[in-house]
Design a protein around this motif. Structure first.
Motif, mmCIF file in Angstrom:
data_model
loop_
_atom_site.group_PDB
_atom_site.id
_atom_site.type_symbol
_atom_site.label_atom_id
_atom_site.label_comp_id
_atom_site.label_asym_id
_atom_site.label_seq_id
_atom_site.Cartn_x
_atom_site.Cartn_y
_atom_site.Cartn_z
ATOM 1 N N ARG A 1 -36.220 -22.599 -7.063
ATOM 2 C CA ARG A 1 -35.893 -21.961 -5.786
ATOM 3 C C ARG A 1 -36.115 -22.995 -4.691
ATOM 4 O O ARG A 1 -36.818 -23.985 -4.876
ATOM 5 C CB ARG A 1 -36.769 -20.729 -5.533
ATOM 6 C CG ARG A 1 -38.250 -21.001 -5.550
ATOM 7 C CD ARG A 1 -39.070 -19.717 -5.393
ATOM 8 N NE ARG A 1 -40.477 -19.925 -5.663
ATOM 9 C CZ ARG A 1 -41.346 -20.380 -4.774
ATOM 10 N NH1 ARG A 1 -40.943 -20.680 -3.529
ATOM 11 N NH2 ARG A 1 -42.614 -20.515 -5.098
ATOM 12 N N TYR A 2 -35.505 -22.764 -3.532
ATOM 13 C CA TYR A 2 -35.712 -23.685 -2.417
ATOM 14 C C TYR A 2 -35.592 -22.945 -1.095
ATOM 15 O O TYR A 2 -35.044 -21.844 -1.024
ATOM 16 C CB TYR A 2 -34.700 -24.847 -2.464
ATOM 17 C CG TYR A 2 -33.262 -24.474 -2.177
ATOM 18 C CD1 TYR A 2 -32.392 -24.090 -3.200
ATOM 19 C CD2 TYR A 2 -32.750 -24.518 -0.875
ATOM 20 C CE1 TYR A 2 -31.075 -23.760 -2.938
ATOM 21 C CE2 TYR A 2 -31.437 -24.199 -0.599
ATOM 22 C CZ TYR A 2 -30.598 -23.816 -1.634
ATOM 23 O OH TYR A 2 -29.299 -23.485 -1.370
ATOM 24 N N ARG A 3 -36.128 -23.579 -0.057
ATOM 25 C CA ARG A 3 -35.976 -23.032 1.292
ATOM 26 C C ARG A 3 -35.850 -24.172 2.289
ATOM 27 O O ARG A 3 -36.408 -25.269 2.096
ATOM 28 C CB ARG A 3 -37.138 -22.123 1.681
ATOM 29 C CG ARG A 3 -38.506 -22.754 1.718
ATOM 30 C CD ARG A 3 -39.551 -21.680 1.995
ATOM 31 N NE ARG A 3 -40.911 -22.132 1.824
ATOM 32 C CZ ARG A 3 -41.806 -22.201 2.812
ATOM 33 N NH1 ARG A 3 -41.468 -21.847 4.044
ATOM 34 N NH2 ARG A 3 -43.046 -22.607 2.579
ATOM 35 N N LEU A 4 -35.102 -23.918 3.342
ATOM 36 C CA LEU A 4 -34.869 -24.903 4.395
ATOM 37 C C LEU A 4 -35.907 -24.742 5.494
ATOM 38 O O LEU A 4 -36.356 -23.631 5.774
ATOM 39 C CB LEU A 4 -33.467 -24.745 4.957
ATOM 40 C CG LEU A 4 -32.319 -24.830 3.948
ATOM 41 C CD1 LEU A 4 -30.984 -24.670 4.652
ATOM 42 C CD2 LEU A 4 -32.362 -26.128 3.165
ATOM 43 N N LEU A 5 -36.275 -25.850 6.125
ATOM 44 C CA LEU A 5 -37.267 -25.871 7.193
ATOM 45 C C LEU A 5 -36.651 -26.458 8.459
ATOM 46 O O LEU A 5 -35.865 -27.400 8.389
ATOM 47 C CB LEU A 5 -38.473 -26.713 6.778
ATOM 48 C CG LEU A 5 -39.142 -26.370 5.439
ATOM 49 C CD1 LEU A 5 -40.186 -27.422 5.102
ATOM 50 C CD2 LEU A 5 -39.773 -24.987 5.502
ATOM 51 N N ASP B 1 -28.365 -27.096 -2.606
ATOM 52 C CA ASP B 1 -27.945 -26.347 -3.790
ATOM 53 C C ASP B 1 -27.634 -27.271 -4.955
ATOM 54 O O ASP B 1 -27.858 -26.931 -6.125
ATOM 55 C CB ASP B 1 -26.761 -25.432 -3.474
ATOM 56 C CG ASP B 1 -25.535 -26.176 -2.982
ATOM 57 O OD1 ASP B 1 -25.662 -27.349 -2.564
ATOM 58 O OD2 ASP B 1 -24.439 -25.582 -3.001
ATOM 59 N N GLU C 1 -47.160 -24.420 -1.506
ATOM 60 C CA GLU C 1 -46.414 -24.192 -2.746
ATOM 61 C C GLU C 1 -47.044 -24.952 -3.914
ATOM 62 O O GLU C 1 -47.169 -24.430 -5.024
ATOM 63 C CB GLU C 1 -44.954 -24.629 -2.578
ATOM 64 C CG GLU C 1 -44.142 -23.809 -1.599
ATOM 65 C CD GLU C 1 -43.694 -22.482 -2.199
ATOM 66 O OE1 GLU C 1 -44.134 -22.130 -3.317
ATOM 67 O OE2 GLU C 1 -42.884 -21.790 -1.550
ATOM 68 N N ALA D 1 -36.242 -29.682 3.478
ATOM 69 C CA ALA D 1 -36.133 -28.631 2.475
ATOM 70 C C ALA D 1 -37.236 -28.788 1.443
ATOM 71 O O ALA D 1 -37.624 -29.902 1.095
ATOM 72 C CB ALA D 1 -34.762 -28.669 1.794
ATOM 73 N N HIS E 1 -38.044 -27.796 -2.434
ATOM 74 C CA HIS E 1 -37.567 -27.297 -3.717
ATOM 75 C C HIS E 1 -38.756 -27.106 -4.646
ATOM 76 O O HIS E 1 -39.609 -28.004 -4.764
ATOM 77 C CB HIS E 1 -36.594 -28.295 -4.357
ATOM 78 C CG HIS E 1 -35.230 -28.266 -3.748
ATOM 79 N ND1 HIS E 1 -34.968 -28.742 -2.485
ATOM 80 C CD2 HIS E 1 -34.036 -27.806 -4.255
ATOM 81 C CE1 HIS E 1 -33.669 -28.591 -2.219
ATOM 82 N NE2 HIS E 1 -33.089 -28.033 -3.273
ATOM 83 N N TYR F 1 -32.354 -20.070 -7.624
ATOM 84 C CA TYR F 1 -31.033 -20.675 -7.738
ATOM 85 C C TYR F 1 -30.578 -20.681 -9.183
ATOM 86 O O TYR F 1 -31.291 -21.135 -10.069
ATOM 87 C CB TYR F 1 -31.050 -22.113 -7.213
ATOM 88 C CG TYR F 1 -29.700 -22.785 -7.288
ATOM 89 C CD1 TYR F 1 -28.771 -22.601 -6.275
ATOM 90 C CD2 TYR F 1 -29.354 -23.564 -8.383
ATOM 91 C CE1 TYR F 1 -27.530 -23.204 -6.331
ATOM 92 C CE2 TYR F 1 -28.110 -24.163 -8.451
ATOM 93 C CZ TYR F 1 -27.208 -23.983 -7.417
ATOM 94 O OH TYR F 1 -25.987 -24.579 -7.494
ATOM 95 N N MET G 1 -35.390 -18.597 -2.296
ATOM 96 C CA MET G 1 -34.320 -18.030 -3.101
ATOM 97 C C MET G 1 -34.362 -18.657 -4.492
ATOM 98 O O MET G 1 -34.661 -19.826 -4.645
ATOM 99 C CB MET G 1 -32.948 -18.282 -2.455
ATOM 100 C CG MET G 1 -32.581 -19.748 -2.268
ATOM 101 S SD MET G 1 -30.991 -19.986 -1.467
ATOM 102 C CE MET G 1 -29.884 -19.391 -2.713
#
Length: 250
Positions: free
Chosen positions: A233-237, A219, A61, A243, A245, A3, A1
């Motif tokens: 953007r970041y995503r949780l694992l 966030d 990434e 996470a 970032h 941010y 996502m």
């Protein structure tokens, strides 16, 4: 996502004096020096091996833009730096850390694995590199140990070239809910006992849950990155245990 912050987020490090920051840095340095010889084993045991998958995701990434020069900050025993070099042999990988004992173990691992990386002693808040030296900067499970998060991000930004990428892999605080409560109990009560038994330093693994609980929520960390200038953007694992970032310098 992607941010975008809705409010200005304060610089976390401003509330601490320079003396407090130096004291934290000295304590963290001494703690990691004392557990360096068991650090890799403990990571595998305490995460049940899941941390390898997290590093793979972060490496994807970090290497997506095909960096020529990459800096891994707070590299520790160089697990992530070596992972990056294995995946991208053409990339020049430099690992920086302020614990010489960790770097010595990383150098031995690099020789055993026949991987050519540079491992250098350095302070993450005062990186010993000129401006715009790297295409990518990474930090895996070391960022929460910084005494000043905003200063660390500013250093990442400074040493990145325009168009460069920053990737941070870290433990966020456990989220509310049943799984978060279970994870919090594990971190606060079970992990310190296992870590202390294996490493011989119970204090080091009391510090770990404390540092995670005090770390900014995903966030909020994203907001700090945006305030630095990153497009973030970041995503949780694994249900939010870790996470990633990603910040692009654009």
């Amino acid at each position: 996502m992607l941010y975008t912050p809705r409010m200005t987020i304060p610089r976390v490090g401003d509330q601490h004096s320079q003396t407090d920051q130096q004291r934290k840095a000295d304590d963290v340095q001494a703690m990691f020096a004392s557990i360096a010889h068991r650090y890799d084993l403990l990571n595998r045991v305490l995460s049940l091996g899941v941390d390898r998958g997290w590093r793979r995701a972060a490496a994807q990434e970090a290497l997506l833009l095909h960096p020529h020069d990459l800096l891994d900050v707070a590299t520790g025993t160089a697990d992530f730096a070596l992972e990056l070099k294995r995946r991208s042999p053409a990339t020049t990988v430099t690992g920086s850390d302020f614990v010489p004992q960790m770097l010595d173990i990383g150098r031995a691992k690099a020789r055993t694995q026949h991987l050519d990386i540079r491992l250098e002693e350095g302070d993450a808040l005062h990186l010993p590199y000129p401006d715009a030296s790297f295409d990518t900067v990474t930090c895996a499970f070391g960022f929460r140990n910084f005494s000043d998060y905003a200063r660390g991000l500013a250093e990442f930004w400074r040493v990145l070239r325009p168009g460069g990428r920053c990737v941070i892999l870290e433990f966020p605080p456990p989220a509310p809910g049943v799984f978060g409560s279970i994870f919090r109990f594990y971190f606060q009560h079970i992990l310190p006992r296992i870590g202390g038994l294996v490493s011989g330093n119970a204090g080091a693994y009391t510090y770990l849950p404390e540092s995670v609980l005090a770390f900014p929520a995903p966030d909020r960390l994203a907001g700090l990155m945006v305030a630095t200038g990153f497009r973030t953007r970041y995503r949780l694992l694994t249900f939010g245990i870790a996470a990633i970032h990603v910040g692009d310098k654009r």
